[in-house]
Scaffold this motif. Structure first.
Motif, PDB file in Angstrom:
ATOM      1  N   SER A 407      -4.328 -40.588 -38.132  1.00  0.00           N
ATOM      2  CA  SER A 407      -5.075 -41.011 -37.264  1.00  0.00           C
ATOM      3  C   SER A 407      -6.583 -41.144 -37.830  1.00  0.00           C
ATOM      4  O   SER A 407      -7.160 -40.262 -38.485  1.00  0.00           O
ATOM      5  CB  SER A 407      -4.973 -40.584 -35.898  1.00  0.00           C
ATOM      6  OG  SER A 407      -5.510 -39.064 -35.987  1.00  0.00           O
ATOM      7  N   GLN A 440     -10.946 -46.158 -33.227  1.00  0.00           N
ATOM      8  CA  GLN A 440      -9.836 -45.640 -33.484  1.00  0.00           C
ATOM      9  C   GLN A 440      -8.805 -46.203 -34.037  1.00  0.00           C
ATOM     10  O   GLN A 440      -8.375 -47.490 -33.641  1.00  0.00           O
ATOM     11  CB  GLN A 440      -9.239 -44.815 -31.840  1.00  0.00           C
ATOM     12  CG  GLN A 440      -8.182 -44.154 -32.117  1.00  0.00           C
ATOM     13  CD  GLN A 440      -7.605 -43.516 -30.735  1.00  0.00           C
ATOM     14  OE1 GLN A 440      -8.374 -43.929 -29.677  1.00  0.00           O
ATOM     15  NE2 GLN A 440      -6.611 -42.630 -30.683  1.00  0.00           N
ATOM     16  N   ALA A 441      -8.041 -45.637 -35.102  1.00  0.00           N
ATOM     17  CA  ALA A 441      -6.917 -46.165 -35.795  1.00  0.00           C
ATOM     18  C   ALA A 441      -5.690 -45.313 -35.933  1.00  0.00           C
ATOM     19  O   ALA A 441      -6.046 -44.112 -36.215  1.00  0.00           O
ATOM     20  CB  ALA A 441      -7.444 -46.713 -37.173  1.00  0.00           C
ATOM     21  N   ASP A 442      -4.901 -45.915 -35.797  1.00  0.00           N
ATOM     22  CA  ASP A 442      -3.433 -44.893 -35.800  1.00  0.00           C
ATOM     23  C   ASP A 442      -2.460 -45.618 -36.590  1.00  0.00           C
ATOM     24  O   ASP A 442      -2.063 -46.748 -36.423  1.00  0.00           O
ATOM     25  CB  ASP A 442      -3.170 -44.256 -34.434  1.00  0.00           C
ATOM     26  CG  ASP A 442      -3.823 -43.330 -33.683  1.00  0.00           C
ATOM     27  OD1 ASP A 442      -3.704 -42.356 -34.122  1.00  0.00           O
ATOM     28  OD2 ASP A 442      -4.774 -43.644 -32.918  1.00  0.00           O
ATOM     29  N   ASN A 443      -1.506 -44.933 -36.946  1.00  0.00           N
ATOM     30  CA  ASN A 443      -0.174 -44.998 -37.762  1.00  0.00           C
ATOM     31  C   ASN A 443       0.958 -43.967 -36.879  1.00  0.00           C
ATOM     32  O   ASN A 443       0.741 -42.991 -37.322  1.00  0.00           O
ATOM     33  CB  ASN A 443       0.079 -45.287 -39.082  1.00  0.00           C
ATOM     34  CG  ASN A 443      -0.858 -46.195 -39.623  1.00  0.00           C
ATOM     35  OD1 ASN A 443      -0.509 -47.456 -39.743  1.00  0.00           O
ATOM     36  ND2 ASN A 443      -2.188 -45.605 -40.131  1.00  0.00           N
ATOM     37  N   SER A 463       1.506 -49.271 -35.736  1.00  0.00           N
ATOM     38  CA  SER A 463       0.142 -49.242 -36.212  1.00  0.00           C
ATOM     39  C   SER A 463      -0.878 -49.901 -35.360  1.00  0.00           C
ATOM     40  O   SER A 463      -0.424 -51.092 -34.682  1.00  0.00           O
ATOM     41  CB  SER A 463       0.030 -49.997 -37.692  1.00  0.00           C
ATOM     42  OG  SER A 463       0.899 -49.203 -38.542  1.00  0.00           O
ATOM     43  N   VAL A 465      -5.483 -50.649 -34.460  1.00  0.00           N
ATOM     44  CA  VAL A 465      -7.094 -50.376 -34.444  1.00  0.00           C
ATOM     45  C   VAL A 465      -7.816 -50.659 -33.048  1.00  0.00           C
ATOM     46  O   VAL A 465      -7.270 -52.046 -32.480  1.00  0.00           O
ATOM     47  CB  VAL A 465      -7.638 -51.083 -35.352  1.00  0.00           C
ATOM     48  CG1 VAL A 465      -9.105 -50.601 -35.648  1.00  0.00           C
ATOM     49  CG2 VAL A 465      -7.155 -50.779 -36.952  1.00  0.00           C
ATOM     50  N   GLN A 466      -8.311 -49.762 -32.510  1.00  0.00           N
ATOM     51  CA  GLN A 466      -8.898 -50.101 -31.222  1.00  0.00           C
ATOM     52  C   GLN A 466     -10.417 -49.819 -31.408  1.00  0.00           C
ATOM     53  O   GLN A 466     -10.748 -48.718 -31.838  1.00  0.00           O
ATOM     54  CB  GLN A 466      -8.389 -49.197 -30.197  1.00  0.00           C
ATOM     55  CG  GLN A 466      -8.727 -49.200 -28.759  1.00  0.00           C
ATOM     56  CD  GLN A 466      -8.225 -48.390 -27.851  1.00  0.00           C
ATOM     57  OE1 GLN A 466      -7.676 -49.113 -26.720  1.00  0.00           O
ATOM     58  NE2 GLN A 466      -8.306 -47.346 -27.948  1.00  0.00           N
ATOM     59  N   HIS A 467     -11.293 -50.748 -30.882  1.00  0.00           N
ATOM     60  CA  HIS A 467     -12.825 -50.647 -30.608  1.00  0.00           C
ATOM     61  C   HIS A 467     -13.266 -50.497 -29.230  1.00  0.00           C
ATOM     62  O   HIS A 467     -12.500 -51.437 -28.424  1.00  0.00           O
ATOM     63  CB  HIS A 467     -13.316 -51.906 -31.372  1.00  0.00           C
ATOM     64  CG  HIS A 467     -12.858 -52.184 -32.897  1.00  0.00           C
ATOM     65  ND1 HIS A 467     -13.841 -51.887 -33.626  1.00  0.00           N
ATOM     66  CD2 HIS A 467     -11.751 -53.029 -33.216  1.00  0.00           C
ATOM     67  CE1 HIS A 467     -12.919 -52.040 -34.812  1.00  0.00           C
ATOM     68  NE2 HIS A 467     -11.978 -53.092 -34.359  1.00  0.00           N
ATOM     69  N   LYS A 492      -8.365 -54.719 -29.502  1.00  0.00           N
ATOM     70  CA  LYS A 492      -7.459 -54.017 -30.110  1.00  0.00           C
ATOM     71  C   LYS A 492      -6.926 -54.970 -31.182  1.00  0.00           C
ATOM     72  O   LYS A 492      -6.435 -56.304 -30.966  1.00  0.00           O
ATOM     73  CB  LYS A 492      -6.186 -53.504 -29.238  1.00  0.00           C
ATOM     74  CG  LYS A 492      -6.687 -52.756 -28.023  1.00  0.00           C
ATOM     75  CD  LYS A 492      -5.483 -52.649 -26.855  1.00  0.00           C
ATOM     76  CE  LYS A 492      -6.081 -51.759 -25.751  1.00  0.00           C
ATOM     77  NZ  LYS A 492      -7.204 -52.432 -24.890  1.00  0.00           N
ATOM     78  N   TRP A 493      -6.460 -54.586 -32.425  1.00  0.00           N
ATOM     79  CA  TRP A 493      -5.765 -55.127 -33.614  1.00  0.00           C
ATOM     80  C   TRP A 493      -4.566 -54.618 -33.888  1.00  0.00           C
ATOM     81  O   TRP A 493      -4.525 -53.421 -33.951  1.00  0.00           O
ATOM     82  CB  TRP A 493      -6.860 -55.033 -35.035  1.00  0.00           C
ATOM     83  CG  TRP A 493      -8.347 -55.427 -34.512  1.00  0.00           C
ATOM     84  CD1 TRP A 493      -8.756 -56.333 -33.697  1.00  0.00           C
ATOM     85  CD2 TRP A 493      -9.164 -55.399 -35.295  1.00  0.00           C
ATOM     86  NE1 TRP A 493      -9.808 -56.644 -33.873  1.00  0.00           N
ATOM     87  CE2 TRP A 493     -10.513 -55.932 -35.045  1.00  0.00           C
ATOM     88  CE3 TRP A 493      -9.367 -54.834 -36.748  1.00  0.00           C
ATOM     89  CZ2 TRP A 493     -11.666 -56.180 -35.632  1.00  0.00           C
ATOM     90  CZ3 TRP A 493     -10.733 -54.743 -37.404  1.00  0.00           C
ATOM     91  CH2 TRP A 493     -11.714 -55.478 -37.180  1.00  0.00           C
TER      92      TRP A 493
END
Length: 879
Positions: A407, A440-443, A463, A465-467, A492-493
């Motif tokens: 993360s 924030q980015a998570d796997n 997976s 990515v959130q801004h 969100k990506w």
């Protein structure tokens, strides 16, 4: 035995310094030697440094508090009353010192005063080696031979006492009848000791003859015929001797045999293994590392294969395999300011502790494991910061594992872009606008431990990515109200979405509706925004009393009201939602293409809601003559945080009012705290039968329209209470008896606090504090839930504590009661007996699936940690 080596080194230094001091006296002139009695100022002789190679290289001083005398006729020097010879940072003290220049000998011993008290034992002090004490010392500084009688030396908790030591010309040291022990009582009153009848010590090794153990002055009939102990000057590798024993289930065993590798002064490695006669085996690797002022840490990995049951059964033929990994890494805060790297890893299989002989109560009952490997950086003079982490959480009961791989968080603290650094006076309305940013980015992977390393689990990694960009502004209105407004933009990506399709499966009894879900790879973004505001204030109510101990009651009300608006992101123009046929009759249902994604998708349906809440705090003020710090006035909280919250969505089609949540806490005393929380359903709940199943739903009708109160759907109540002897105001002093006069020197060298620290470092779980006679703690939890169709009630009570049966006996316990199962939860007892330099501990789980016991009698000091007797029965042993 490493303390024996230090002792011999001290002895060598002692005699060498004394010999050099005597040569100085021989070289000094007689006019500088004065006869003095007890009324004369102590005489000090010194010699300056000599730069010639091989000669004395520091200032040597000699002084005697009573008198010093030089016999010219017999060529002898005498020092009376606290004689001292100092050479650099080393010192020799004795009540009487005699130097014979004719025979080239020196003799030092204690003295007896007019009252018959013996004092002034020869003491050698070296900051790098510690202190050495003896009854008397005889040394020939020409032949470099010497004798030391009734020696006493202490280093790191080990004691060398008694006997006789001889120093030879070749720097060998011969010893006879010396005692080694970790008991700090004065010899010969030590509780135990190892008697070395004879031995030879050199710079690199010690060779001993017969040695035996004595306990309470009783020699044991077990003799070691000889011993060889290498004395390396650096960290050395070597074989680790195994433990030998028998386990009723696993058979005879050799455990913890292996090899220690001292890689260098900053890194080591320990390899251990174990085998059992019935086919089980185990292995583990442990390593420690450190870099001064930079970082330190340790790593541990273990693997085991255990066969339970009897040969021929499925349980025996399919052994239980477990592993455990632990890693701890800590960085010094000053090593790299603004940057930090740390690790705390604790992962294992479900049976790693329950299948491990000797596991503690805490290890057996633990249900959760977690790990984190993190890196963070803050840029100086900048609002930006970065952090990233690999995290792991594991439920040992269900086997569920959650991993973040990894993360990442990048954020900017809120700042005022329209404000000026040189502003004078209050901010204008636009200067109060604050803007922030967070990425924030998570796997993330959620699976069970048995499927963790399989390919089908890796394909389920989610997976994203959130801004987030929050914009806010706050100001005071009407003097007493705080008004704040906010705009929040979120994007969100994702790298995959889903599509659903309807499938009708014919069966002999009819058609079954089913849904097929396909995963569509490809990048998609989802954005949403919302606006809102809030208004809050505080209302104070105070009632004063003129008589009695009650002085005043204060009530603080904190009402808040807010609004929020969010557009309908379920419209077709956004493309975030799709629809599918849900049954054979053609009904259609909307679904989000981001369903089950990491951060979810934008909301479906417009929202224009009012949020409301009310918080209450009540406290009283009383007169308290015992409280002198606040002028005899004491404030007591009666009720804290009693609140109720909810929201109302004006544009919803139905069920516009949300569930109502409430909570609060109070403290009846400093040791008793109570908290509660819950939720209320304001709607009428209707049950129906559909397809042979009972289903329930809320209908758009409030309960009070039927003359009823809202339905309690959830309620949680808990309290904890702790009490010990100190909390009752008792001045508890240590129950240990004071030491006698003969043990003053020993008590100075090895204090009680140092012994406790050694015990904690060796086994923190076994540390027992005898200074507090008793402790008692309770925790009660009550949880009620009502879904409308089913109701559930859970009650648990747990307790733990300890108490001193006598000043040296301590009993500890952990227990509880499960009201639902009407059974006592896992219960354990521990009994600890302080035997001064020994301790005895008993651990017992009397009933339940983990019924077991263990009894250990061992030396406290970690130096002789293998000197112990153990008897145990593990829970998996059925006889």
């Amino acid at each position: 035995m490493k303390f024996t080596y230090i002792f011999f080194t001290c002895a060598l230094l002692f005699v060498n310094i004394v010999s050099k001091a005597n040569v100085l006296y021989q070289q000094d002139t007689i006019k500088n030697i004065a006869v003095a009695d007890s009324t004369i100022t102590p005489k000090t002789d010194t010699l300056k440094k000599n730069s010639k190679k091989g000669e004395i290289t520091d200032v040597i001083k000699a002084v005697a508090s009573d008198s010093s005398f030089y016999d010219v006729k017999n060529n002898m020097m005498y020092l009376y009353g606290n004689g001292r010879i100092t050479y650099g940072d080393k010192e020799i003290d004795a009540g009487y010192i005699k130097i014979n220049y004719k025979d080239n000998t020196i003799f030092a011993k204690g003295i007896t005063d007019s009252l018959g008290r013996f004092s002034g034992l020869p003491i050698f002090k070296d900051p790098s080696q510690g202190a050495l004490t003896a009854d008397s010392v005889f040394y020939n500084f020409k032949t470099s031979k010497g004798k030391i009688f009734q020696v006493y030396s202490e280093q790191d908790g080990g004691y060398i006492t008694g006997g006789k030591i001889k120093k030879q010309v070749n720097n060998e040291v011969h010893l006879k009848d010396v005692t080694y022990s970790t008991c700090n009582l004065p010899s010969p009153h030590q509780h135990f000791g190892i008697i070395i009848t004879k031995g030879i010590a050199t710079e690199n090794q010690i060779v001993t003859g017969p040695a035996y153990m004595v306990i309470e002055d009783v020699p044991l009939p077990f003799i070691i015929p000889f011993g060889f102990f290498p004395k390396p000057n650096k960290r050395a590798s070597g074989i680790l001797l195994p433990q030998v024993g028998e386990d009723p289930t696993l058979g005879f065993f050799l455990r913890d045999f292996g090899y220690y590798i001292g890689l260098n002064d900053f890194w080591d490695l320990t390899l251990k293994g174990g085998v059992f006669s019935k086919g089980s085996y185990e292995a583990n690797v442990a390593s420690r590392y450190t870099k001064r002022y930079k970082y330190n840490g340790n790593i541990f990995f273990s693997y085991s294969s255990r066969k339970f049951g009897v040969e021929g059964t499925e349980e025996f033929e399919n052994p239980t395999k477990d592993f455990q990994i632990r890693w701890s890494h800590t960085q010094n805060a000053n090593a790299r300011p603004g940057t930090n790297f740390g690790a705390s890893v604790n992962a294992s299989t479900r049976g790693a502790f329950r299948n491990l002989p000797g596991s503690s109560y805490q290890q057996i009952v633990q249900n959760q494991l977690s790990s984190s490997i993190s890196y963070s950086k803050n840029w100086a003079n900048s609002p930006f910061s970065l952090s990233t982490a690999l995290t792991h959480s594991q439920d040992l009961t269900s086997g569920l594992v959650s991993l973040n791989l990894p993360s990442l968080n990048f954020s900017m603290t809120t700042l005022n872009p329209f404000d000026s650094k040189d502003r004078i006076g209050e901010q204008k309305w636009f200067q109060r606008i604050a803007v922030g940013y967070a990425l924030q980015a998570d796997n993330q992977l959620n699976t069970i431990d048995s499927l963790l390393f399989r390919s089908e689990s890796l394909s389920k990694v989610r997976s994203g990515v959130q801004h987030n960009i929050p914009i806010s502004m706050s100001s005071k209105v009407l003097k007493y109200f705080q008004f704040s407004q906010n705009i929040n933009y979120s994007e969100k990506w994702y790298f995959q979405t889903i599509r659903k399709s309807y499938l009708a499966r014919p069966t002999p009894t009819g058609t079954i509706d089913s849904i097929a879900i396909d995963t569509i790879p490809g990048f998609r973004r989802a954005s949403e925004y919302s606006v809102g505001g809030s208004l809050n204030t505080k209302i104070y109510g105070i009632v004063n009393f003129k008589k009695g101990n009650l002085m005043a009651i204060r009530h603080v009300l904190t009402p808040n009201v807010g609004f929020s608006y969010r557009p309908d992101f379920g419209q077709a123009k956004y493309g975030y939602y799709d629809s599918l046929q849900s049954n054979q009759f053609g009904a259609r249902t909307a679904y989000s293409i981001f369903e089950n994604s990491l951060y979810g998708g934008p909301g479906n349906g417009k929202s224009a809601a009012i949020n409301f809440g009310l918080e209450n705090n009540i406290e009283i003020k009383v007169r308290d003559s015992k409280d002198t710090t606040n002028n005899g006035v004491k404030k007591i909280p009666i009720l804290q945080g009693l609140s109720i919250n909810g929201s109302y969505n004006f544009v919803a089609d139905s069920l516009k009012l949300s569930q109502l949540s409430f909570g609060g806490r109070t403290f009846f005393t400093e040791k008793l705290g109570v908290s509660f929380s819950g939720s209320l359903n304001p709607y009428v709940f209707l049950t129906e039968i559909e397809s042979g199943r009972v289903i329930g739903r809320n209908i758009d009708r409030y309960t009070w329209q039927d003359g009823k109160l809202p339905t309690l759907t959830n309620f949680n109540f808990s309290f904890d209470y702790s009490l010990n002897s100190n909390s009752l105001g008792k001045n508890n002093k240590s129950n240990n008896p004071p030491g006698n006069d003969n043990s003053d020197l020993f008590n100075r060298v090895n204090s009680q606090q140092a012994a406790q620290l050694q015990q904690i470092n060796r086994n923190a779980n076994a540390f027992v504090d005898f200074s507090i006679p008793w402790n008692l703690s309770f925790f009660y939890n009550f949880n009620y839930s009502n879904s409308g169709l089913t109701k559930a009630l859970i009650q648990t009570l747990s307790a733990n504590g300890d108490f001193n049966l006598t000043p040296k006996w301590k009993v500890q316990f952990n227990t509880g009661y499960d009201f639902n199962n009407k059974a006592i939860s896992l219960t354990s007892f521990s009994i600890y007996r302080d035997l001064h330099c020994w301790d005895m501990s008993v651990s017992w789980i009397p009933f339940g699936p983990f019924q077991s016991y263990s009894v250990d009698l061992r030396v406290k000091s970690s130096i002789l940690q293998d000197l112990k007797l153990s008897k145990r029965r593990n829970f998996y042993n059925q006889f």
